[in-house]
Design a protein around this motif. Structure first.
Motif, PDB file in Angstrom:
ATOM      1  N   CYS A  29      32.809  52.512  15.109  1.00  0.00           N
ATOM      2  CA  CYS A  29      33.974  51.645  15.301  1.00  0.00           C
ATOM      3  C   CYS A  29      35.205  52.515  15.566  1.00  0.00           C
ATOM      4  CB  CYS A  29      34.169  50.801  14.039  1.00  0.00           C
ATOM      5  SG  CYS A  29      35.720  49.896  14.002  1.00  0.00           S
TER       6      CYS A  29
ATOM      7  N   VAL B 135      28.238  51.644  13.296  1.00  0.00           N
ATOM      8  CA  VAL B 135      27.981  50.207  13.230  1.00  0.00           C
ATOM      9  C   VAL B 135      26.751  49.824  14.032  1.00  0.00           C
ATOM     10  CG1 VAL B 135      30.285  49.322  12.726  1.00  0.00           C
ATOM     11  CG2 VAL B 135      29.705  49.947  15.069  1.00  0.00           C
ATOM     12  N   SER B 136      26.106  48.775  13.613  1.00  0.00           N
ATOM     13  CA  SER B 136      25.001  48.185  14.356  1.00  0.00           C
ATOM     14  C   SER B 136      25.061  46.692  14.090  1.00  0.00           C
ATOM     15  CB  SER B 136      23.670  48.759  13.889  1.00  0.00           C
ATOM     16  OG  SER B 136      23.447  48.370  12.544  1.00  0.00           O
ATOM     17  N   LEU B 137      24.201  45.932  14.762  1.00  0.00           N
ATOM     18  CA  LEU B 137      24.210  44.485  14.550  1.00  0.00           C
ATOM     19  C   LEU B 137      23.939  44.140  13.089  1.00  0.00           C
ATOM     20  CD1 LEU B 137      22.439  43.065  17.718  1.00  0.00           C
ATOM     21  CD2 LEU B 137      24.824  42.807  17.045  1.00  0.00           C
ATOM     22  N   ARG B 138      23.088  44.953  12.462  1.00  0.00           N
ATOM     23  CA  ARG B 138      22.740  44.676  11.063  1.00  0.00           C
ATOM     24  C   ARG B 138      23.809  45.153  10.104  1.00  0.00           C
ATOM     25  NH1 ARG B 138      16.786  46.910  10.492  1.00  0.00           N
ATOM     26  NH2 ARG B 138      15.738  45.651  12.073  1.00  0.00           N
ATOM     27  N   ARG B 139      24.545  46.173  10.541  1.00  0.00           N
ATOM     28  CA  ARG B 139      25.562  46.723   9.639  1.00  0.00           C
ATOM     29  C   ARG B 139      26.939  46.668  10.289  1.00  0.00           C
ATOM     30  NH1 ARG B 139      24.112  52.579   8.746  1.00  0.00           N
ATOM     31  NH2 ARG B 139      23.165  52.231  10.775  1.00  0.00           N
ATOM     32  N   PRO B 140      27.529  45.474  10.375  1.00  0.00           N
ATOM     33  CA  PRO B 140      28.861  45.384  10.963  1.00  0.00           C
ATOM     34  C   PRO B 140      29.912  45.943   9.989  1.00  0.00           C
ATOM     35  CG  PRO B 140      28.190  43.242  10.134  1.00  0.00           C
ATOM     36  CD  PRO B 140      27.036  44.171   9.878  1.00  0.00           C
ATOM     37  N   CYS B 141      31.029  46.457  10.547  1.00  0.00           N
ATOM     38  CA  CYS B 141      32.060  47.012   9.660  1.00  0.00           C
ATOM     39  C   CYS B 141      33.142  45.979   9.362  1.00  0.00           C
ATOM     40  CB  CYS B 141      32.692  48.243  10.293  1.00  0.00           C
ATOM     41  SG  CYS B 141      33.614  47.867  11.792  1.00  0.00           S
TER      42      CYS B 141
ATOM     43  N   HIS C  60      35.262  44.868  11.739  1.00  0.00           N
ATOM     44  CA  HIS C  60      36.215  44.864  12.865  1.00  0.00           C
ATOM     45  C   HIS C  60      35.522  44.301  14.095  1.00  0.00           C
ATOM     46  CE1 HIS C  60      38.054  48.241  10.397  1.00  0.00           C
ATOM     47  NE2 HIS C  60      38.976  47.307  10.445  1.00  0.00           N
ATOM     48  N   ARG C  61      36.240  43.424  14.806  1.00  0.00           N
ATOM     49  CA  ARG C  61      35.630  42.801  15.984  1.00  0.00           C
ATOM     50  C   ARG C  61      36.081  43.510  17.264  1.00  0.00           C
ATOM     51  NH1 ARG C  61      37.392  37.763  14.345  1.00  0.00           N
ATOM     52  NH2 ARG C  61      38.224  37.417  16.427  1.00  0.00           N
TER      53      ARG C  61
ATOM     54  N   CYS D  39      40.206  47.317  19.088  1.00  0.00           N
ATOM     55  CA  CYS D  39      38.939  47.782  18.537  1.00  0.00           C
ATOM     56  C   CYS D  39      37.896  47.921  19.639  1.00  0.00           C
ATOM     57  CB  CYS D  39      38.446  46.791  17.481  1.00  0.00           C
ATOM     58  SG  CYS D  39      36.839  47.225  16.798  1.00  0.00           S
TER      59      CYS D  39
ATOM     60  N   ARG E 197      34.000  50.337  20.666  1.00  0.00           N
ATOM     61  CA  ARG E 197      32.871  51.088  20.130  1.00  0.00           C
ATOM     62  C   ARG E 197      32.821  52.462  20.791  1.00  0.00           C
ATOM     63  NH1 ARG E 197      33.307  48.284  16.696  1.00  0.00           N
ATOM     64  NH2 ARG E 197      32.048  46.550  15.969  1.00  0.00           N
TER      65      ARG E 197
END
Ligand code: ZN
Ligand code: ZN
Length: 274
Positions: A131, A138-144, A146-147, A157, A159
């Motif tokens: 991020c 970050v990954s789909l399973r582990r979002p931080c 922030h969009r 924001c 990637r």
């Protein structure tokens, strides 16, 4: 310069060189808002920074066109188009004071006049990304939290790709990344449409329109319905190409709307190449 003066300046700007101190002013104004956690004020300044980038990019593209640095102009238009798309999510184009619909229209039209036909497209798998706001992987399973595309502390924001696997490179005609123009050996791109247009306008703020038309090919003009079809099929015209795309060709019509009267012809047409 305070924020109102900067907004006013950008709104009324019709020159060729922007005040280069503005980004520094905006940066320090933004730092003050961020230090007081004024998120919406910081976001507004981010928007004005984007407006500045759009105007600067548009002017630099235009300057490149004037200097016949066509590919540099292409890159600048593409970059500016991207900055404009970031801004579109956060600012109502119809309801603002920076003439953004004008820049939007002009960038689109100039891009349409470039002759580029072949581009590269990369196919890749992103294996690891972080991020741009918090730095977390970050990954789909582990979002931080922030969009992507949202503004935090006055920064957009995104990637940052840390690791990716390239699968293939393909040659395409309608690319996602417009900067990947291919210059095939032995093939010269023809920039005559742009060069001709540039002789007709006096500066980056001259307005002009681009229309996409279909016109009848010369050999089909005045042919009777019962005559033989000009395409040499041996059939009657009315049974063959009449009313089909066969008898038409694409045509770009450029109409220059100059504010000052000119001696030369204000309208001209150029055929597309294919
Ligand atoms: Zn984050
Ligand atoms: Zn025919």
């Amino acid at each position: 310069m305070d924020i109102l003066a900067i907004k006013d300046y950008l709104h009324n700007f019709r020159g060729t060189v922007l005040n280069e101190d503005i980004p520094t002013h905006l940066k320090s104004l933004k730092a003050i808002e961020v230090s007081q956690n004024n998120q919406s004020a910081a976001k507004e300044i981010w928007c004005i920074e984007q407006v500045y980038k759009v105007i600067r990019g548009y002017l630099s593209a235009f300057r490149n066109l004037q200097e016949k640095k066509h590919f540099d102009a292409w890159l600048a238009f593409d970059r500016t188009d991207i900055e404009l798309s970031f801004l579109r999510k956060h600012l109502d184009f119809q309801d603002n004071n920076f003439h953004l619909p004008f820049y939007d229209k002009m960038i689109f039209q100039y891009q349409k006049l470039f002759p580029y036909q072949y581009f590269m497209s990369r196919e890749m798998i992103v294996k690891r990304a972080s991020c741009s706001i918090c730095g977390a992987t970050v990954s789909l399973r582990r979002p931080c939290g922030h969009r992507i595309g949202e503004i935090y502390n006055g920064e957009q924001c995104g990637r940052i790709i840390q690791d990716a696997e390239f699968l293939a490179i393909a040659i395409v005609t309608n690319p996602f990344d417009k900067y990947t123009v291919l210059f095939p050996q032995g093939m010269e791109y023809n920039y005559s449409m742009l060069d001709t247009l540039l002789t007709q306008i006096s500066g980056p703020y001259d307005d002009w329109n681009l229309d996409f038309l279909k016109e009848r090919k010369k050999e089909f003009i005045g042919v009777g319905r019962n005559q033989l079809c000009p395409c040499n099929s041996g059939k009657k015209y009315k049974m063959c190409c009449h009313g089909t795309d066969n008898e038409l060709f694409d045509h770009h019509r450029i109409t220059v709307q100059t504010s000052t009267p000119r001696n030369n012809i204000p309208m001209f047409s150029v055929h597309t190449w294919k």
